[in-house]
Design an enzyme around this catalytic site. Structure first.
Site, PDB file in Angstrom:
ATOM      1  N   CYS A   1      10.661  41.566 -26.737  1.00 59.14           N
ATOM      2  CA  CYS A   1      11.197  42.772 -26.153  1.00 59.14           C
ATOM      3  C   CYS A   1       9.656  43.595 -26.983  1.00 59.14           C
ATOM      4  O   CYS A   1       9.456  44.776 -26.384  1.00 59.14           O
ATOM      5  CB  CYS A   1      11.909  42.696 -27.780  1.00 59.14           C
ATOM      6  SG  CYS A   1      13.806  42.335 -26.909  1.00 59.14           S
TER       7      CYS A   1
ATOM      8  N   SER B   1      30.533  37.026 -13.288  1.00 54.27           N
ATOM      9  CA  SER B   1      30.812  36.159 -14.298  1.00 54.27           C
ATOM     10  C   SER B   1      31.729  35.820 -15.430  1.00 54.27           C
ATOM     11  O   SER B   1      31.816  34.948 -15.165  1.00 54.27           O
ATOM     12  CB  SER B   1      29.081  36.726 -15.563  1.00 54.27           C
ATOM     13  OG  SER B   1      28.377  36.957 -14.868  1.00 54.27           O
TER      14      SER B   1
ATOM     15  N   GLU C   1      25.914  49.212 -14.592  1.00 56.08           N
ATOM     16  CA  GLU C   1      25.289  47.876 -15.352  1.00 56.08           C
ATOM     17  C   GLU C   1      25.186  46.928 -13.641  1.00 56.08           C
ATOM     18  O   GLU C   1      23.902  46.332 -13.419  1.00 56.08           O
ATOM     19  CB  GLU C   1      26.643  47.322 -15.718  1.00 56.08           C
ATOM     20  CG  GLU C   1      25.521  46.124 -16.658  1.00 56.08           C
ATOM     21  CD  GLU C   1      25.855  44.497 -16.330  1.00 56.08           C
ATOM     22  OE1 GLU C   1      25.248  43.908 -16.345  1.00 56.08           O
ATOM     23  OE2 GLU C   1      27.009  44.080 -14.904  1.00 56.08           O
TER      24      GLU C   1
ATOM     25  N   CYS D   1      11.263  40.738 -31.725  1.00 60.29           N
ATOM     26  CA  CYS D   1      10.676  39.732 -31.109  1.00 60.29           C
ATOM     27  C   CYS D   1       9.703  40.030 -29.741  1.00 60.29           C
ATOM     28  O   CYS D   1       9.442  41.088 -29.688  1.00 60.29           O
ATOM     29  CB  CYS D   1      12.061  39.030 -30.179  1.00 60.29           C
ATOM     30  SG  CYS D   1      12.341  39.689 -28.847  1.00 60.29           S
TER      31      CYS D   1
ATOM     32  N   CYS E   1      17.314  42.347 -29.065  1.00 55.14           N
ATOM     33  CA  CYS E   1      16.651  42.595 -30.885  1.00 55.14           C
ATOM     34  C   CYS E   1      15.981  43.980 -30.734  1.00 55.14           C
ATOM     35  O   CYS E   1      16.046  44.568 -32.660  1.00 55.14           O
ATOM     36  CB  CYS E   1      16.797  41.001 -31.641  1.00 55.14           C
ATOM     37  SG  CYS E   1      14.939  40.620 -31.134  1.00 55.14           S
TER      38      CYS E   1
ATOM     39  N   HIS F   1      33.515  32.982 -12.947  1.00 54.71           N
ATOM     40  CA  HIS F   1      33.028  31.612 -13.121  1.00 54.71           C
ATOM     41  C   HIS F   1      33.041  31.305 -14.569  1.00 54.71           C
ATOM     42  O   HIS F   1      33.039  29.952 -14.863  1.00 54.71           O
ATOM     43  CB  HIS F   1      31.305  32.024 -12.225  1.00 54.71           C
ATOM     44  CG  HIS F   1      31.879  31.569 -11.616  1.00 54.71           C
ATOM     45  ND1 HIS F   1      30.150  32.435 -10.695  1.00 54.71           N
ATOM     46  CD2 HIS F   1      32.054  32.058 -10.888  1.00 54.71           C
ATOM     47  CE1 HIS F   1      30.526  32.463  -9.461  1.00 54.71           C
ATOM     48  NE2 HIS F   1      30.753  32.058  -9.130  1.00 54.71           N
TER      49      HIS F   1
END
Length: 395
Positions: free
Chosen positions: A137, A68, A193, A134, A131, A71
C-alpha cells in the site's frame, strides 16, 4: 434486514497448506482448494451500524451479480468452489453496488468536496479493502495489500438492504446525475466497480495504447465489454472482440467495437491478421476465464503478426495452467502481465468521469431483479451466457 449469503464447508484438499495469511476454518487466499459444498440463500440478518468515525451507512440501491459471485457458488464434481481467490464464509455476497448515504461518522470525508459525507449523497465503493499501511500500500499498490479483505468475499457485501463502508473506499456519483436520472444513476453507479477492473487491466497494467493502435479482447463478459468501451474511448482504431455469444457481440457493437469474431465459426488468428493488415494488436486482453482454451490462438496471432511489442493482460481469474511458448514472447518482444483489482491509480474517478462524458455501461445490463431473486440468477448465470449483467434493485 434481508441479505443474500453464501455458506460453505471448510474442507482443504490434500495438497493444501495453510498460508501465513489464512485463518484456519475462516479465511483463505486459495478458495477453490478449501471451500466445499456452497449454498446461497436469502436470510434475515441484523442491520449494520457505524462503529468507527470514518464509516458510512449506505442504503444499497443497486448491486450487480459478478462472475466471482457465480464461481463462488459453483462447485466442481468434488464439491469445491470454482473461485480461486480470497474468500471467507459465511458472508453476504455482492460488491458491484451503488447507493445513498444514510448516516456518516464525523471523520468520513467525501473526496468530491473534501467535506464530511452528508445524507443523500449517491456513492459507489471499491471492494478491495486495502489497509493503507503495509509495504505494498505504501508503495502505491493497494490491489496487492498484504492485509487485504474484500467486500462480498470475506467481508459482508452489498446483496443486502444496507451496508457500512469506510469512507476511504467510497466515491461520489454526483457527476453522473446530469446523464442518468432517477434509478438509472444507481444502475450506472453499480457498474463503476467492474468497469474499473477493466480500466486497471488495460490502462494501468497493460500501459494503455496510443490513438490508432489495434486491440483484441478475448471474452465478452462484463469486464471484456467494459475494456472494449474504454479502449475505444482511448483511441483504439480497430477494437476487436472474440466472443461466441451473438448477444454479447451485439452489445459490444453498441459500445463502439469495430469488429467481432465468433471463435466457434472462424479462425481467430486469420480474422485478426486480416482485419489488422497483418500487424496484430498492441494489447490482447484475456477476459474469458478459460485461458487454456484461447491461448493457442493468442500465441499464434502474436507469432504470425508483423507487429512487435504487444502486451497480453490476464484479468479473468482461473486456477489453470496455460501452454506458454517462451520463444514466441522472446522473438516477438511481447510480454504477459497479470491484473488484479481496481483500486488506486485514479481508476475509479476516471471511470466515473468517462461514464459522465457518455460512455454508457448500462447497455450491458440484461435484467434487473429483486434481492430475493439473486440466488436463482446466480445459479442461472452458471450456464446462461445470453445474460450478461443481472442487477438487483432496492427501491
Amino acid at each position: 434486514m434481508k441479505a443474500v449469503r453464501l455458506h460453505a464447508q471448510w474442507s482443504p484438499k490434500p495438497d493444501f497448506k495453510i498460508g501465513p495469511k489464512d485463518v484456519e476454518g475462516k479465511i483463505t487466499w486459495l478458495g477453490s482448494k478449501v471451500w466445499r459444498y456452497p449454498k446461497v440463500k436469502v436470510e434475515e440478518v441484523p442491520q449494520p451500524v457505524i462503529q468507527k468515525p470514518t464509516e458510512v451507512l449506505i442504503k444499497v440501491r443497486a448491486c450487480g451479480i459478478c462472475g466471482s459471485d457465480v464461481h463462488m457458488a459453483q462447485a466442481d464434481e468434488n464439491g469445491y468452489i470454482f473461485y480461486p481467490g480470497l474468500t471467507g464464509f459465511p458472508a453476504t455476497l455482492g460488491h458491484e453496488f451503488s447507493g445513498e448515504v444514510v448516516e456518516a461518522g464525523p471523520e468520513a470525508i467525501n473526496r468530491r468536496n473534501n467535506q464530511p459525507f452528508e445524507a443523500g449523497e449517491p456513492v459507489t465503493s471499491e471492494e478491495m479493502l486495502w489497509c493503507g499501511y503495509c509495504r505494498h500500500c505504501a508503495d502505491g499498490f493497494p490491489n496487492h495489500c498484504e492485509n487485504l479483505h474484500e467486500l462480498g468475499f470475506d467481508v459482508d457485501g452489498a446483496f443486502a438492504e444496507y451496508i457500512v463502508v469506510d469512507a476511504k473506499y467510497l466515491w461520489s456519483l454526483k457527476e453522473l446525475e446530469q446523464n442518468y436520472p432517477g434509478d438509472e444513476l444507481f444502475l450506472a453507479g453499480s457498474l463503476a466497480e467492474p468497469t474499473s477492473v477493466a480500466y486497471n487491466a488495460v490502462i494501468e497494467r497493460g500501459r494503455g495504447i496510443r490513438p490508432g493502435d489495434n486491440v483484441v479482447i478475448f471474452g465478452g463478459g462484463p469486464i471484456g465489454l467494459a475494456a472494449c468501451a474504454i479502449l475505444k474511448k482511448a483511441g483504439g482504431v480497430k477494437v476487436i472482440l472474440s466472443e461466441p455469444s451473438e448477444i454479447r457481440r451485439d452489445m459490444a457493437k453498441e459500445l463502439g467495437v469495430d469488429i467481432t469474431i465468433n471463435p466457434q465459426k472462424e479462425s481467430v488468428t486469420e480474422a485478426i491478421l486480416d482485419y489488422t493488415g497483418g500487424m496484430g494488436a498492441k494489447i490482447y486482453l484475456e477476459a474469458t476465464g478459460v485461458p487454456q482454451i484461447i491461448w493457442k490462438d493468442l500465441e499464434e496471432t502474436i507469432w504470425r503478426a508483423r507487429g512487435i511489442n504487444s502486451t497480453v493482460v490476464v484479468v479473468a481469474r482461473a486456477d489453470v495452467k496455460i501452454p506458454l511458448t517462451a520463444e514466441v514472447f522472446q522473438v516477438r518482444r511481447a510480454q504477459i502481465v497479470g491484473s488484479q483489482g481496481h483500486s488506486g491509480h485514479g481508476n475509479f474517478p476516471r471511470v466515473i468521469s468517462l461514464m459522465a462524458s457518455g460512455m454508457d455501461m448500462t447497455k450491458i445490463i440484461s435484467k434487473t431483479v429483486s434481492l430475493e431473486e439473486i440466488p436463482q440468477y446466480i445459479k442461472q448465470l452458471q450456464t446462461d451466457k445470453d445474460l450478461v449483467k443481472v442487477t438487483a434493485i432496492n427501491p
